[in-house]
Design a protein around this motif. Structure first.
Motif: not given
Length: 381
Positions: A164, A167, A169-170, A173, A175, A191, A196, A198, A307-308
């Motif tokens: 990591y 954040g 690219t998150f 999403k 996460v 994040l 995100a 989170t 998603d992740a």
């Protein structure tokens, strides 16, 4: 290729380069073998962008080189990497890179250590012979991801915290961060700041302090018994954070500094995560029961789609994979059998550094102890 020296050091993280520096000051020849293409690869390549040293700089400096007076109290990652660069140059530490150690054994007849390593550039197997062997691969040698039923069916991204960076690219999403240690809590905060949705899995009781409380506690530990320091720090922590139990965060029965001393588990140093948990921007989840596709089921009966997943579940030692004869220095998990501060010395010229679960402060002390012990033995011959 065969090469002989006085000391072979396996690993060029802070522990390895500190030991090499101390040996160089004593004019003891040594060779540092490193599997990656740089020193301190965990810091240079596998640390998230916003990371800072969690302890004040005076507890994190390596032997014989304090941080500059201009450095902030809590040093950011990039500044620490620059400090390591200066350190390596100043003490003429020159590791051999891309050497993957395959085995290290003690030759009783020759009374020397024989280390074989593959040169990842040439493909050749090289042999290094020495009177002393220092294991400096440390407790953070390899990222650990626990076995979770159904993880192989998860459709989203799965990474370890060492992969990591930030954040960015998150964005939008969902996460899930698994692990509520310092890395997990700080990654969750990062994040959330990047937008995100989170959540963080808090499986075990944790202590939550801020950096100032940790600094205060470490100062008083020089003069007052640990139990009294713990009581004082816990009282201040409760005043600052209130009852975190209603947010799914329980405190351990033992105090933060006693727990660190006995188990190596550090308190969580809050960087803003707790306020986001209190506002609901970060959700606290119980342990994962199983995973079915992108649906994760938790032990309290909740089910959520993600998603992740970021596993901030720590690292493990790899020393048992290549060290063939340790004379009982390491246990089955590749950690020293003896408690700090006496964990650094084994038999037949075997030493270890970076395994005390006490951070850079203990690394500095152990590196000096090892170098001085080797010098005493060599000087006495």
């Amino acid at each position: 290729m065969k090469q002989e020296t006085i000391v072979v050091i396996v690993g060029a993280g802070p522990a390895g380069i500190a030991t090499s520096a101390c040996l160089n000051l004593l004019s003891i020849p040594n060779i540092v073998l490193e599997r990656e293409d740089c020193y301190a690869s965990l810091w240079q390549k596998k640390a998230y962008d916003r990371l800072k040293l969690h302890l004040a700089k005076n507890f994190c400096q390596l032997p014989h080189m304090p941080f500059p007076l201009s450095a902030p109290t809590f040093v950011p990652k990039n500044m620490f990497v620059q400090y390591l660069k200066n350190y390596v140059y100043h003490f003429n530490v020159d590791p051999l890179y891309q050497r993957s150690v395959e085995s290290a054994r003690y030759d009783k007849s020759a009374q020397k250590w024989v280390v074989t390593a593959q040169n990842n550039v040439s493909g050749l197997v090289e042999e290094y012979v020495s009177e002393f062997l220092v294991v400096a691969t440390g407790e953070n040698s390899e990222g650990f991801i626990p076995n979770v039923y159904g993880l192989d069916t998860f459709k989203g991204l799965v990474i370890h915290s060492s992969e990591y960076e930030n954040g960015k690219t998150f964005g939008d999403k969902d996460v899930l961060v698994v692990g509520a240690g310092n890395s997990g809590m700080e990654i969750a905060y990062d994040l959330c700041n990047w937008g995100a949705q989170t959540s963080v899995v808090v499986r075990s009781p944790i202590h939550v302090l801020n950096k100032e409380l940790v600094q205060l506690g470490m100062y008083f530990l020089k003069y007052i018994r640990c139990t009294f320091v713990d009581k004082m720090v816990l009282m201040l922590s409760k005043f600052l954070y209130g009852d975190l139990g209603r947010f799914g965060i329980k405190r351990p029965l033992k105090g933060p500094f006693l727990l660190k001393k006995e188990t190596g588990r550090s308190p969580v140093i809050d960087v803003g995560t707790i306020s986001k948990i209190k506002t609901g921007d970060i959700k606290v989840m119980t342990s994962i029961k199983d995973i079915q596709g992108d649906i994760i089921k938790f032990t309290n009966g909740q089910e959520r789609q993600f998603d992740a997943i970021v596993f901030a579940t720590g690292f493990k030692s790899t020393v048992r994979k290549w060290l063939k004869e340790d004379g009982g220095l390491f246990n089955e998990k590749g950690m020293p059998k003896h408690k700090s501060p006496n964990q650094w010395k084994g038999e037949n010229g075997l030493y270890c550094v970076g395994f005390a679960s006490a951070g850079l402060f203990r690394i500095s002390n152990d590196a000096k102890n090892i170098a001085n012990d080797i010098f005493r033995i060599v000087d006495g011959k």
